[in-house]
Design an enzyme around this catalytic site. Structure first.
Site, PDB file in Angstrom:
ATOM      1  N   ARG A  50     -16.288  -8.749  -6.997  1.00  0.00           N
ATOM      2  CA  ARG A  50     -16.878  -7.610  -7.694  1.00  0.00           C
ATOM      3  C   ARG A  50     -15.898  -7.114  -8.751  1.00  0.00           C
ATOM      4  NH1 ARG A  50     -18.040  -3.703  -2.759  1.00  0.00           N
ATOM      5  NH2 ARG A  50     -15.927  -4.423  -2.301  1.00  0.00           N
ATOM      6  N   ASP A  52     -14.827  -4.444 -11.610  1.00  0.00           N
ATOM      7  CA  ASP A  52     -15.078  -3.019 -11.775  1.00  0.00           C
ATOM      8  C   ASP A  52     -15.776  -2.727 -13.098  1.00  0.00           C
ATOM      9  OD1 ASP A  52     -13.872  -2.360  -9.361  1.00  0.00           O
ATOM     10  OD2 ASP A  52     -11.884  -2.201 -10.274  1.00  0.00           O
ATOM     11  N   TYR A 110      -6.808 -14.308 -13.688  1.00  0.00           N
ATOM     12  CA  TYR A 110      -7.151 -13.198 -14.571  1.00  0.00           C
ATOM     13  C   TYR A 110      -6.223 -13.188 -15.779  1.00  0.00           C
ATOM     14  CZ  TYR A 110     -10.006 -10.770 -11.010  1.00  0.00           C
ATOM     15  OH  TYR A 110     -10.970 -10.414 -10.104  1.00  0.00           O
ATOM     16  N   ARG A 197      -4.621  -4.370 -12.078  1.00  0.00           N
ATOM     17  CA  ARG A 197      -4.437  -3.235 -12.986  1.00  0.00           C
ATOM     18  C   ARG A 197      -3.229  -2.390 -12.602  1.00  0.00           C
ATOM     19  NH1 ARG A 197     -10.215  -0.587 -13.020  1.00  0.00           N
ATOM     20  NH2 ARG A 197      -9.048   1.064 -14.117  1.00  0.00           N
TER      21      ARG A 197
END
Length: 244
Positions: A50, A52, A110, A197
């Site tokens: 998932r 964000d 990522y 993050r």
């Protein structure tokens, strides 16, 4: 029933994350709407993870089941004709019924982008964190070296992370500068909620000399979420690939 795999790309700016929500626009909601319209019956998809609100993807993997005989190779064009411009299917294939996009994943890759200059850009503002302070790349590289490897990353997670343990193998954490653009590439066997993050925010703090390289190690070992002071905003983050 057949199990079909899709690889989706999306600009997450205007979506409230990947996961379906009752009223708000989400990527999963758009995918299910298009697939259901194409197949003529309500269909749900399962994703590899998932993302964000505001986070993007170049390689999000989803699967769905159907008894439709439609060839997998036809799905790409047919679904793209029904999806909004911000979401696209780039690959489709039939997979074994035992395949699970999340539990079968060996890792994820990522990329986080930072625009590091005084002036903002109208061209990449949706896809990068605009940091006006001049960042010291060498300090960011040293801090990244501290975090690479297998550790308990609970300090770099947010509440709501998986209860299945907080130890992760951060196999790759690289920081590169190309002109005004800094790219942070990270790969692990799995990521905790907000982990990327919070790591990026800490690397930026190191590059601003707000925390020392030694303090980054102390934060990691502390297992204390409150020690992380900066969380990078979502728009700079892109899921590049799910590794199987």
């Amino acid at each position: 029933m057949r199990r079909l795999l899709l690889v989706a790309q999306y600009d997450g700016t205007d979506y409230f994350g990947f996961q379906r929500q009752p009223v708000l626009p989400t990527v999963q909601g758009e995918l299910e709407r298009a697939i259901s319209q194409l197949l003529g019956r309500a269909t749900t998809v399962t994703g590899a993870g998932r993302t964000d609100a505001g986070v993007h993807a170049l390689g999000q993997t989803v699967v769905f089941e159907t008894d439709s005989p439609i060839p997998a190779k036809r799905l790409v064009g047919a679904l793209n004709a029904l999806l909004p411009d911000e979401v696209a299917i780039v690959e489709a294939a039939e997979v074994d019924e035992s395949f699970h996009p999340r539990y079968g994943a060996l890792g994820k890759l990522y990329c986080y982008r930072i625009l590091n200059r005084p002036l903002r850009s109208p061209f990449i503002g949706r896809y990068a964190w605009h940091v006006t302070w001049q960042l010291e790349l060498e300090l960011m590289l040293e801090a990244a070296e501290v975090l690479r490897g297998e550790h308990d990353f609970v300090a770099f997670s947010s509440s709501g992370s998986s209860v299945g343990g907080t130890v992760r193998d951060l196999r790759r954490l690289e920081v590169e500068r190309r002109g005004d653009l800094i790219e942070i590439h990270t790969e692990a066997d799995g990521f905790l909620y907000m982990m990327v993050r919070r790591i990026v925010g800490t690397l930026v703090d190191a590059g601003r000399r707000l925390v020392s390289v030694e303090e980054v190690g102390e934060i990691l070992r502390s297992l204390d979420r409150t020690r992380v002071k900066t969380v990078a905003p979502p728009q700079g983050l892109t899921l590049i690939k799910v590794i199987y």
